[in-house]
Design a protein around this motif. Structure first.
Motif, PDB file in Angstrom:
ATOM      1  N   LEU A 107       7.610   7.214   3.197  1.00  0.00           N
ATOM      2  CA  LEU A 107       6.414   6.509   2.742  1.00  0.00           C
ATOM      3  C   LEU A 107       6.617   5.978   1.324  1.00  0.00           C
ATOM      4  CD1 LEU A 107       3.563   8.892   3.957  1.00  0.00           C
ATOM      5  CD2 LEU A 107       4.166   6.664   4.924  1.00  0.00           C
ATOM      6  N   ILE A 108       5.971   4.870   1.030  1.00  0.00           N
ATOM      7  CA  ILE A 108       6.042   4.298  -0.320  1.00  0.00           C
ATOM      8  C   ILE A 108       5.488   5.299  -1.333  1.00  0.00           C
ATOM      9  CG2 ILE A 108       5.163   2.466  -1.822  1.00  0.00           C
ATOM     10  CD1 ILE A 108       7.338   1.584   0.129  1.00  0.00           C
ATOM     11  N   ALA A 109       4.460   6.055  -0.951  1.00  0.00           N
ATOM     12  CA  ALA A 109       3.871   7.044  -1.852  1.00  0.00           C
ATOM     13  C   ALA A 109       4.885   8.075  -2.312  1.00  0.00           C
ATOM     14  CB  ALA A 109       2.694   7.732  -1.170  1.00  0.00           C
ATOM     15  N   GLN A 110       5.896   8.342  -1.483  1.00  0.00           N
ATOM     16  CA  GLN A 110       6.926   9.311  -1.838  1.00  0.00           C
ATOM     17  C   GLN A 110       7.962   8.733  -2.810  1.00  0.00           C
ATOM     18  OE1 GLN A 110       7.467  10.059   2.653  1.00  0.00           O
ATOM     19  NE2 GLN A 110       8.151  11.989   1.733  1.00  0.00           N
ATOM     20  N   LEU A 111       8.069   7.433  -2.866  1.00  0.00           N
ATOM     21  CA  LEU A 111       9.135   6.778  -3.634  1.00  0.00           C
ATOM     22  C   LEU A 111       8.654   6.069  -4.896  1.00  0.00           C
ATOM     23  CD1 LEU A 111      10.996   5.128  -0.599  1.00  0.00           C
ATOM     24  CD2 LEU A 111      11.703   7.195  -1.826  1.00  0.00           C
ATOM     25  N   MET A 112       7.391   5.712  -4.900  1.00  0.00           N
ATOM     26  CA  MET A 112       6.909   4.851  -5.999  1.00  0.00           C
ATOM     27  C   MET A 112       6.901   5.587  -7.331  1.00  0.00           C
ATOM     28  SD  MET A 112       2.811   4.653  -5.336  1.00  0.00           S
ATOM     29  CE  MET A 112       1.746   6.093  -5.531  1.00  0.00           C
ATOM     30  N   SER A 156      10.419  -5.700  -8.861  1.00  0.00           N
ATOM     31  CA  SER A 156       9.633  -4.571  -8.366  1.00  0.00           C
ATOM     32  C   SER A 156       8.465  -5.077  -7.539  1.00  0.00           C
ATOM     33  CB  SER A 156       9.091  -3.737  -9.535  1.00  0.00           C
ATOM     34  OG  SER A 156      10.139  -3.189 -10.295  1.00  0.00           O
ATOM     35  N   LEU A 157       7.995  -4.221  -6.638  1.00  0.00           N
ATOM     36  CA  LEU A 157       6.773  -4.482  -5.884  1.00  0.00           C
ATOM     37  C   LEU A 157       5.696  -3.554  -6.421  1.00  0.00           C
ATOM     38  CD1 LEU A 157       8.187  -4.667  -2.225  1.00  0.00           C
ATOM     39  CD2 LEU A 157       8.067  -6.465  -3.959  1.00  0.00           C
ATOM     40  N   TYR A 158       4.480  -4.061  -6.516  1.00  0.00           N
ATOM     41  CA  TYR A 158       3.389  -3.272  -7.081  1.00  0.00           C
ATOM     42  C   TYR A 158       2.588  -2.604  -5.976  1.00  0.00           C
ATOM     43  CZ  TYR A 158       4.672  -5.902 -11.188  1.00  0.00           C
ATOM     44  OH  TYR A 158       5.386  -6.449 -12.222  1.00  0.00           O
ATOM     45  N   VAL A 159       2.286  -1.334  -6.196  1.00  0.00           N
ATOM     46  CA  VAL A 159       1.544  -0.534  -5.219  1.00  0.00           C
ATOM     47  C   VAL A 159       0.089  -0.460  -5.666  1.00  0.00           C
ATOM     48  CG1 VAL A 159       1.454   1.642  -3.962  1.00  0.00           C
ATOM     49  CG2 VAL A 159       3.640   0.821  -4.859  1.00  0.00           C
ATOM     50  N   VAL A 160      -0.824  -0.882  -4.785  1.00  0.00           N
ATOM     51  CA  VAL A 160      -2.248  -0.905  -5.105  1.00  0.00           C
ATOM     52  C   VAL A 160      -3.034  -0.196  -4.015  1.00  0.00           C
ATOM     53  CG1 VAL A 160      -2.065  -3.059  -6.421  1.00  0.00           C
ATOM     54  CG2 VAL A 160      -2.563  -3.146  -3.972  1.00  0.00           C
ATOM     55  N   ASP A 161      -4.260   0.228  -4.376  1.00  0.00           N
ATOM     56  CA  ASP A 161      -5.125   0.839  -3.362  1.00  0.00           C
ATOM     57  C   ASP A 161      -6.002  -0.233  -2.726  1.00  0.00           C
ATOM     58  OD1 ASP A 161      -7.120   0.256  -5.174  1.00  0.00           O
ATOM     59  OD2 ASP A 161      -7.451   2.331  -5.795  1.00  0.00           O
ATOM     60  N   GLU A 162      -6.997   0.199  -1.962  1.00  0.00           N
ATOM     61  CA  GLU A 162      -7.856  -0.755  -1.243  1.00  0.00           C
ATOM     62  C   GLU A 162      -8.645  -1.661  -2.190  1.00  0.00           C
ATOM     63  OE1 GLU A 162      -7.806   2.452  -0.871  1.00  0.00           O
ATOM     64  OE2 GLU A 162      -7.054   2.844   1.149  1.00  0.00           O
ATOM     65  N   SER A 163      -8.838  -1.225  -3.436  1.00  0.00           N
ATOM     66  CA  SER A 163      -9.609  -2.026  -4.402  1.00  0.00           C
ATOM     67  C   SER A 163      -8.716  -2.808  -5.351  1.00  0.00           C
ATOM     68  CB  SER A 163     -10.522  -1.099  -5.219  1.00  0.00           C
ATOM     69  OG  SER A 163     -11.384  -0.373  -4.384  1.00  0.00           O
ATOM     70  N   ARG A 170       0.835  -1.195   0.000  1.00  0.00           N
ATOM     71  CA  ARG A 170       0.000   0.000   0.000  1.00  0.00           C
ATOM     72  C   ARG A 170       0.879   1.257   0.000  1.00  0.00           C
ATOM     73  NH1 ARG A 170      -5.152  -1.526   1.805  1.00  0.00           N
ATOM     74  NH2 ARG A 170      -5.638  -3.375   0.551  1.00  0.00           N
ATOM     75  N   PRO A 171       0.367   2.364  -0.522  1.00  0.00           N
ATOM     76  CA  PRO A 171       1.193   3.563  -0.620  1.00  0.00           C
ATOM     77  C   PRO A 171       1.410   4.288   0.705  1.00  0.00           C
ATOM     78  CG  PRO A 171      -1.018   3.995  -1.439  1.00  0.00           C
ATOM     79  CD  PRO A 171      -0.944   2.523  -1.160  1.00  0.00           C
ATOM     80  N   ASP A 172       0.565   3.987   1.712  1.00  0.00           N
ATOM     81  CA  ASP A 172       0.632   4.740   2.966  1.00  0.00           C
ATOM     82  C   ASP A 172       1.472   4.064   4.041  1.00  0.00           C
ATOM     83  OD1 ASP A 172      -1.074   2.628   3.234  1.00  0.00           O
ATOM     84  OD2 ASP A 172      -2.692   3.738   4.205  1.00  0.00           O
ATOM     85  N   VAL A 173       2.280   3.073   3.659  1.00  0.00           N
ATOM     86  CA  VAL A 173       3.165   2.428   4.628  1.00  0.00           C
ATOM     87  C   VAL A 173       4.595   2.892   4.382  1.00  0.00           C
ATOM     88  CG1 VAL A 173       1.678   0.413   4.864  1.00  0.00           C
ATOM     89  CG2 VAL A 173       3.503   0.404   3.162  1.00  0.00           C
ATOM     90  N   THR A 174       5.441   2.698   5.389  1.00  0.00           N
ATOM     91  CA  THR A 174       6.829   3.143   5.267  1.00  0.00           C
ATOM     92  C   THR A 174       7.711   2.041   4.688  1.00  0.00           C
ATOM     93  OG1 THR A 174       7.401   2.407   7.491  1.00  0.00           O
ATOM     94  CG2 THR A 174       6.544   4.664   7.260  1.00  0.00           C
ATOM     95  N   VAL A 175       8.899   2.441   4.292  1.00  0.00           N
ATOM     96  CA  VAL A 175       9.885   1.496   3.773  1.00  0.00           C
ATOM     97  C   VAL A 175      10.201   0.440   4.823  1.00  0.00           C
ATOM     98  CG1 VAL A 175      12.288   1.256   3.046  1.00  0.00           C
ATOM     99  CG2 VAL A 175      10.895   3.135   2.148  1.00  0.00           C
ATOM    100  N   LEU A 206      13.962   0.381  -2.993  1.00  0.00           N
ATOM    101  CA  LEU A 206      13.394   0.099  -1.676  1.00  0.00           C
ATOM    102  C   LEU A 206      14.483  -0.093  -0.623  1.00  0.00           C
ATOM    103  CD1 LEU A 206      10.669  -0.497  -0.187  1.00  0.00           C
ATOM    104  CD2 LEU A 206      11.117  -2.907  -0.641  1.00  0.00           C
ATOM    105  N   VAL A 207      15.472  -0.900  -0.945  1.00  0.00           N
ATOM    106  CA  VAL A 207      16.492  -1.234   0.055  1.00  0.00           C
ATOM    107  C   VAL A 207      17.514  -0.114   0.252  1.00  0.00           C
ATOM    108  CG1 VAL A 207      16.254  -3.703  -0.382  1.00  0.00           C
ATOM    109  CG2 VAL A 207      17.967  -2.406  -1.647  1.00  0.00           C
ATOM    110  N   THR A 208      17.535   0.869  -0.647  1.00  0.00           N
ATOM    111  CA  THR A 208      18.500   1.975  -0.503  1.00  0.00           C
ATOM    112  C   THR A 208      17.851   3.265  -0.013  1.00  0.00           C
ATOM    113  OG1 THR A 208      18.206   2.535  -2.855  1.00  0.00           O
ATOM    114  CG2 THR A 208      20.045   1.075  -2.278  1.00  0.00           C
ATOM    115  N   SER A 209      16.562   3.217   0.328  1.00  0.00           N
ATOM    116  CA  SER A 209      15.848   4.417   0.779  1.00  0.00           C
ATOM    117  C   SER A 209      15.788   4.470   2.304  1.00  0.00           C
ATOM    118  CB  SER A 209      14.430   4.440   0.205  1.00  0.00           C
ATOM    119  OG  SER A 209      14.462   4.484  -1.205  1.00  0.00           O
ATOM    120  N   GLN A 210      15.558   5.655   2.814  1.00  0.00           N
ATOM    121  CA  GLN A 210      15.446   5.842   4.261  1.00  0.00           C
ATOM    122  C   GLN A 210      14.229   5.083   4.790  1.00  0.00           C
ATOM    123  OE1 GLN A 210      17.652   7.363   6.255  1.00  0.00           O
ATOM    124  NE2 GLN A 210      18.904   7.624   4.401  1.00  0.00           N
TER     125      GLN A 210
END
Length: 452
Positions: free
Chosen positions: A202-207, A175-182, A151-156, A194-198
């Motif tokens: 949030l995933i939303a900031q990086l995706m 790659s990991l796929y980012v999806v919403d609730e639906s 989900r986009p609202d979780v952290t690395v 993913l592994v090189t980010s702080q």
């Protein structure tokens, strides 16, 4: 390891195993097959006559049947599966990738298909039915459902902890796929990012939101072109509502690219690209007879055109001698154009916007070739037969047939594609018929007018 060395090694292994099998050294053969990769065992099965193939198959541990079935060509796999009990087929397909499972099931005879499907456990049956819901040769039919979504609202940090809990990722996961609730696809994030980010980001900031998913209804060949063009390792597959359905990976696309190349090559000879080299004689004869029958009909059409000019042929034997030159040259020139156009169509280069330019180009080439070879053949015939009228006749026929070859080489595959007929399968026969008829008609028709 050099390819030639690998091939000779496989051939040597096949010879040794066949000799051991014939001497009754079954334990030795079983152990050797057990220690070989599935792809090598598949090579051995495909390279042996039917009787020996089944002897090898019976010596292979059932736990490896599934891996080997995935590697076999369709005809060989079908010949083996037909000898197995439905429960054994279901056991062999347990845990198979969704696309491979669907491919195996599609290759089964109708009476065996339902029995195997009923023998599958609930999870495998659900996966199989999901894949079989899409038409064969579409992206949906070759996709895997083993996607990792976030989900986009979780952290690395949360995602990395989730991945460690999984302990293992599906193969070729880049790659990991980012999806919403639906489950609507809204982006993706590469593992390297993913592994090189702080960890607190949030995933939303990086995706990456500029994702190019593959529609499930897209043909597998078009999907393969996308992989080749963008150098993908994997790609998301979505439905019309952009819901994530699964993913396609590069290993499957490499197989499809190879199969498309084999299909084009084999189709030009009227053969099935999945045909078993050691299939039963009656089965192979039946398949090839269809093509030979079509070829006979087209040859009869050309013969009927020649028959229209029986009188002039009986008067001038030289026409019968020269009658094969013009159709032969036209056939070669036309097949050059046909092959080029079919390749361009397979690569997606031929579009409605550039068809006119392609047609003009090939007609111009036909005109130039026609002039060159018309002058050459006219000179040869004029000197050989001391007849300028005959030289002019064959020059005119050559020019007309070269133009017809260029025109036919472009239009035939385009028309066949609109009619949903494989141009590689039927194009060559139709083109040869056209160039034969036009070549014979132009040559003998003009000869009838000027020499009779």
């Amino acid at each position: 390891m050099p390819e030639a060395y690998e091939q000779s090694l496989s051939n040597q292994t096949l010879l040794e195993l066949t000799a051991a099998l014939n001497r009754g050294m079954f334990v030795h053969v079983r152990n050797a097959l057990h220690n070989m990769p599935a792809v090598d065992v598949a090579f051995i099965l495909e390279s042996t006559p039917v009787k020996t193939r089944f002897a090898f198959w019976q010596l292979i541990d059932s736990e490896f049947h599934g891996e080997i079935l995935e590697e076999l060509s369709e005809d060989v796999r079908t010949s083996i599966v037909r000898q197995m009990m439905p429960e054994a087929v279901a056991e062999a397909t347990e845990g198979m990738d969704t696309d491979d499972l669907a491919q195996v099931l599609r290759s089964l005879p109708d009476e065996l298909y339902q029995e195997v499907l009923n023998s599958l456990d609930h999870q495998d049956r659900h996966r199989a039915e999901a894949a079989l819901a899409y038409e064969e040769f579409t992206a949906g039919s070759v996709m895997n459902t083993d996607t990792v979504t976030i989900r986009p609202d979780v952290t690395v940090e949360v995602v990395l902890r989730y991945l460690r809990m999984r302990a293992e990722l599906p193969k070729n996961t880049d790659s990991l796929y980012v999806v919403d609730e639906s489950d609507v696809l809204i982006g993706e994030i590469s593992l390297s990012k993913l592994v090189t980010s702080q960890p607190d980001l949030l995933i939303a900031q990086l995706m990456n939101t500029e994702v190019n998913p593959i529609p499930a209804t897209m043909s597998e060949s078009e999907a393969a072109q996308q992989f080749e063009r963008y150098n993908w390792v994997s790609a998301a597959v979505v439905n019309e509502q952009n819901h994530l359905l699964g993913r396609i990976t590069i290993d499957d696309m490499v197989d499809i690219i190879r199969e498309d190349a084999e299909h084009s090559m084999m189709s030009m000879a009227g053969l099935d690209d999945e045909e078993d080299t050691f299939a039963p004689v009656v089965q192979s004869t039946k398949k090839r007879s269809i093509w030979l029958g079509v070829n006979l009909l087209t040859a009869l059409l050309a013969a009927m055109v020649s028959d229209l000019f029986e009188d002039i042929l009986s008067q001038l034997a030289v026409l019968a001698i020269l009658n094969t030159i013009v159709p032969s040259m036209g056939g070669v020139a036309g097949n050059q154009t046909l092959t080029l156009v079919i390749r361009a169509m397979a690569l997606g280069h031929v579009l409605p916007t550039n068809t006119r330019s392609l047609l003009i180009k090939e007609l111009t080439i036909g005109l130039l070739n026609g002039v060159i070879w018309a002058v050459l053949i006219a000179g040869i015939v004029g000197i050989w037969k001391q007849d300028l009228t005959l030289a002019g006749i064959i020059a005119f026929a050559m020019l007309m047939n070269m133009l017809a070859a260029g025109l036919s080489g472009v239009t035939i595959p385009l028309v066949l594609k609109k009619l949903r007929i494989d141009p590689a399968l039927a194009g060559s026969v139709i083109l040869t018929t056209v160039t034969d008829i036009i070549g014979i008609f132009a040559f003998l028709g003009s000869a009838s007018l000027l020499l009779s």
